[in-house]
Scaffold this motif. Structure first.
Motif, PDB file in Angstrom:
ATOM      1  N   GLU A 126       0.808  -1.228   0.000  1.00 17.96           N
ATOM      2  CA  GLU A 126       0.000   0.000   0.000  1.00 17.96           C
ATOM      3  C   GLU A 126       0.835   1.270   0.000  1.00 17.96           C
ATOM      4  OE1 GLU A 126      -3.730   0.278   2.410  1.00 17.96           O
ATOM      5  OE2 GLU A 126      -2.808  -1.490   3.293  1.00 17.96           O
ATOM      6  N   LEU A 127       2.143   1.087   0.245  1.00 14.54           N
ATOM      7  CA  LEU A 127       3.026   2.250   0.418  1.00 14.54           C
ATOM      8  C   LEU A 127       3.383   2.870  -0.923  1.00 14.54           C
ATOM      9  CD1 LEU A 127       4.039   3.267   3.133  1.00 14.54           C
ATOM     10  CD2 LEU A 127       6.216   2.154   2.671  1.00 14.54           C
ATOM     11  N   THR A 128       2.414   3.566  -1.506  1.00 17.32           N
ATOM     12  CA  THR A 128       2.686   4.204  -2.794  1.00 17.32           C
ATOM     13  C   THR A 128       2.888   5.695  -2.591  1.00 17.32           C
ATOM     14  OG1 THR A 128       0.311   4.343  -3.071  1.00 17.32           O
ATOM     15  CG2 THR A 128       1.437   2.549  -4.209  1.00 17.32           C
ATOM     16  N   LEU A 129       3.678   6.270  -3.487  1.00 18.98           N
ATOM     17  CA  LEU A 129       3.966   7.697  -3.363  1.00 18.98           C
ATOM     18  C   LEU A 129       2.935   8.522  -4.121  1.00 18.98           C
ATOM     19  CD1 LEU A 129       7.840   7.694  -3.660  1.00 18.98           C
ATOM     20  CD2 LEU A 129       6.486   8.228  -1.649  1.00 18.98           C
ATOM     21  N   ASP A 130       1.643   8.309  -3.819  1.00 18.05           N
ATOM     22  CA  ASP A 130       0.624   9.109  -4.502  1.00 18.05           C
ATOM     23  C   ASP A 130       0.063  10.173  -3.550  1.00 18.05           C
ATOM     24  OD1 ASP A 130      -0.813   7.620  -2.791  1.00 18.05           O
ATOM     25  OD2 ASP A 130      -1.784   6.376  -4.317  1.00 18.05           O
ATOM     26  N   VAL A 131      -0.675  11.091  -4.138  1.00 16.07           N
ATOM     27  CA  VAL A 131      -1.139  12.243  -3.366  1.00 16.07           C
ATOM     28  C   VAL A 131      -1.999  11.857  -2.151  1.00 16.07           C
ATOM     29  CG1 VAL A 131      -2.528  14.359  -3.459  1.00 16.07           C
ATOM     30  CG2 VAL A 131      -0.877  13.871  -5.252  1.00 16.07           C
ATOM     31  N   PRO A 132      -3.022  10.974  -2.289  1.00 18.07           N
ATOM     32  CA  PRO A 132      -3.837  10.644  -1.115  1.00 18.07           C
ATOM     33  C   PRO A 132      -3.009  10.066   0.038  1.00 18.07           C
ATOM     34  CG  PRO A 132      -4.869   9.833  -3.098  1.00 18.07           C
ATOM     35  CD  PRO A 132      -3.531  10.316  -3.500  1.00 18.07           C
ATOM     36  N   ASN A 133      -2.066   9.202  -0.293  1.00 17.39           N
ATOM     37  CA  ASN A 133      -1.214   8.633   0.745  1.00 17.39           C
ATOM     38  C   ASN A 133      -0.371   9.693   1.439  1.00 17.39           C
ATOM     39  OD1 ASN A 133      -1.687   6.032   1.219  1.00 17.39           O
ATOM     40  ND2 ASN A 133      -0.072   5.210  -0.120  1.00 17.39           N
ATOM     41  N   MET A 134       0.258  10.548   0.612  1.00 12.81           N
ATOM     42  CA  MET A 134       1.105  11.613   1.154  1.00 12.81           C
ATOM     43  C   MET A 134       0.277  12.560   2.011  1.00 12.81           C
ATOM     44  SD  MET A 134       4.224  11.327  -0.494  1.00 12.81           S
ATOM     45  CE  MET A 134       4.897  12.829  -1.178  1.00 12.81           C
TER      46      MET A 134
END
Lengths: 116, 248, 234
Positions: free
Chosen positions: B144-152
């Motif tokens: 799940e550790l993606t560098l996308d905007v919602p995660n950040m």
């Protein structure tokens, strides 16, 4: 005005106003400042200022007309009497001081005549 | 309340203006470097912007704590405490100022960061590949550790909320020191220990209460929520101590 | 009415105010007197709600002082307390933002009286100008109680007359004025009641004209009698 802090302030201010009445600076029937303004003019406590007028009224030297203010008495006779009173007081002071210097009453009176 | 808040912003204005000025300068340097292809300057400005983003949020919190400390321990305290306001309001304005500043500061840096990264990738395609490489590396750790905007964004929110709870904990510790331990020996050290204990408690609760949540985004957000609830509790405790025991 | 009942304030082992029961009634100007550290300032700060008593009570119109009383009690501390970024104008605005009884017109008049201008920065004011500013902004409120701690401190002889005038102009039969000062002589004529505080305790209260009439004694004389020994042994 400088006050002697050992003598009641109301008495000192009262004497000053009496002098004004006698000399005509505050003429008969003339309006006097309200207690509040008197306090400001003389830089004194307003309760002291109220006391000044109470005492002046007691002596018949001024009268307060409801809603109009405080006025010097219209009675010229009373003003004349005050003048005599104050002159007498001054003369007594003179005599008292000289008696402290050892002058008799006659000597004091003669000295006054000689010097002035 | 509006007036109290206005003066809290005024008291921390110089810090914020300094931060804004520095950020503007670093951003101009970044843009200039980007369009003039000055690699050294680009590296320096990216470093500066990152530091400012991290430090700026820190500084905004520290400014609030310092202002509170000054408002309790100097003659300026009369300015605040002679006004007909309860300590709940007085402290409320400070906490609100801090929350708004953190949000504003965090929001601005987040937006600026997103913009700058987009610009950077548009100018230098090779960097985008590098970024993606890091991303795929992270994914091998956790899918799940993606560098996308919602995660950040949820990460940023979690960070801001945690920092906000640290600021409220510091306020509580400082008020205990000023109101209850005033004049006692070592009250500074005691206050610091209280702060550490409170911070520890907050992060322990954050970890313990979210241990069953495996998904990253909900976990961050839940941790943020816990931090906010605890901050609320600390705010009430602080205001109550001020109301009953603070002498300025 | 402003009243303290068995009021005590301790700072650690030091007692600043001890069992002071004192009643101030409207229509009077009180002079609170005592050497440095005798507890005058602490008493005033408790009345202003800035300092919490260790024991005892302080009541304004029958209710413990607090948020409501701060709306009606204007307190001026000895020390400057304005934010350093403020101009004289900002100070007035601040009072306007927080006190419903603040009058900008009155502030303007008082500033003129004190020869201060609104553009001056508080951080550049001399101690005398700062003292005047504190008085001006405090008296710009239409308060029920004025408590001025050392209003003549740092103010030169000529300006003191103006200050006395400003203070007197705030007098009314439903107001309480409380002044503290080391400069006892400055208050002889404007105060009518004296409150002597010695080592945290209430030593005496006196009606000043009464004192002069009955004993031929001034407030300064009485001060010497009460504190003379203490001063001599210092």
């Amino acid at each position: 005005m400088q006050y002697d802090p050992n003598i009641p302030i109301w008495l000192q201010v009262m004497t000053r106003i009496k002098t004004d009445i006698v000399t005509g600076k505050s003429p008969p029937s003339g309006k006097l400042p309200g207690a509040r303004d008197l306090a400001l003019a003389y830089s004194i406590n307003p309760n002291t200022a109220a006391r000044v007028y109470q005492e002046l009224e007691k002596e018949g030297l001024c009268e307060t007309r409801r809603g109009l203010g405080t006025f010097v008495t219209a009675d010229a006779g009373r003003v004349k009497a005050l003048r005599d009173e104050m002159a007498r007081k001054a003369a007594e002071d003179y005599l008292t001081r000289l008696s402290l210097l050892g002058f008799t009453r006659e000597e004091a009176l003669n000295k006054l005549q000689e010097d002035f | 309340m509006k007036n109290l808040l206005k003066y809290e912003f005024r008291k921390t204005l110089s810090v914020k203006l300094a931060l804004l000025g520095l950020t503007a300068a670093a951003e101009i340097a970044f843009l200039a470097a980007l369009f003039l292809n000055k690699e050294n300057l680009l590296a320096i400005s990216i470093f500066l912007l990152t530091m400012l983003a991290l430090g700026g949020v820190m500084v905004a919190g520290l400014a609030t704590i310092l202002t509170l400390h000054r408002d309790m321990n100097t003659k300026q305290s009369y300015m605040l405490f002679m006004t007909p306001n309860s300590c709940y309001r007085i402290l409320g304005a400070k906490v609100l100022e801090n929350a708004l500043s953190l949000l504003l500061c965090g929001g601005c840096f987040f937006a600026l960061g997103t913009l700058d990264i987009t610009l950077l990738f548009a100018r230098a395609g090779s960097l985008k590949e590098l970024w993606e490489a890091i991303g795929s590396m992270l994914r091998t750790i956790n899918s799940e550790l993606t560098l996308d905007v919602p995660n950040m964004l949820s990460f940023t929110i979690g960070l801001l909320a945690s920092w906000f709870s640290a600021v409220t904990a510091a306020c509580l510790a400082d008020v205990i020191s000023s109101a209850l331990l005033n004049g006692k020996k070592g009250n500074g050290i005691i206050a610091f220990l209280i702060f550490l204990a409170l911070s520890f408690l907050v992060s322990w609760l954050q970890q313990t209460l979210t241990s069953s949540v495996t998904s990253i985004q909900p976990r961050f957000l839940l941790q943020a929520l816990i931090a906010l609830v605890l901050s609320g509790g600390m705010y009430f405790a602080t205001a109550r101590i001020m109301e009953t025991s603070l002498s300025v | 009415m402003l009243e303290s009942i068995d009021l005590t304030k301790k700072y650690g082992t030091k007692t600043a105010v001890e069992n002071v029961s004192l009643r101030l009634t409207p229509g009077h100007i009180y002079a609170m007197l005592g050497p440095n550290g005798s507890g005058k300032t602490t008493w005033m700060k408790m009345a202003a709600g800035l300092v919490k008593p260790t024991s005892g009570q302080i009541l304004f119109d029958g209710t413990p002082v607090g948020i409501e009383s701060r709306k009606k009690i204007a307190y001026m501390s000895t020390e400057p307390y304005f934010y350093t970024w403020m101009t004289v104008r900002d100070v007035g605005k601040y009072y306007g933002d927080f006190f419903e009884d603040y009058s900008p017109e009155q502030y303007g008049r008082l500033l003129a009286e004190m020869e201060l201008t609104e553009d001056l920065k508080t951080s550049t004011l001399s101690s005398g100008m700062m003292a005047k500013l504190k008085i001006a902004v405090t008296l710009a409120r239409d308060a029920h109680v004025y408590m001025l701690d050392e209003p003549f401190n740092g103010i030169d002889l000529l300006a003191r007359d103006a200050i006395r005038g400003c203070i007197l102009s705030r007098f009314s039969p439903d107001r309480i004025l409380l002044l503290s000062s080391h400069l006892v002589e400055e208050m002889e004529a404007i105060a009518d009641q004296a409150v002597f505080i010695k080592a945290g305790r209430l030593a005496e209260t006196a009606d000043l004209e009464d004192l002069r009439t009955r004993e031929g004694v001034s407030m300064a004389d009485r001060y010497r009698t009460i504190f003379g020994h203490e001063e001599a042994t210092k």
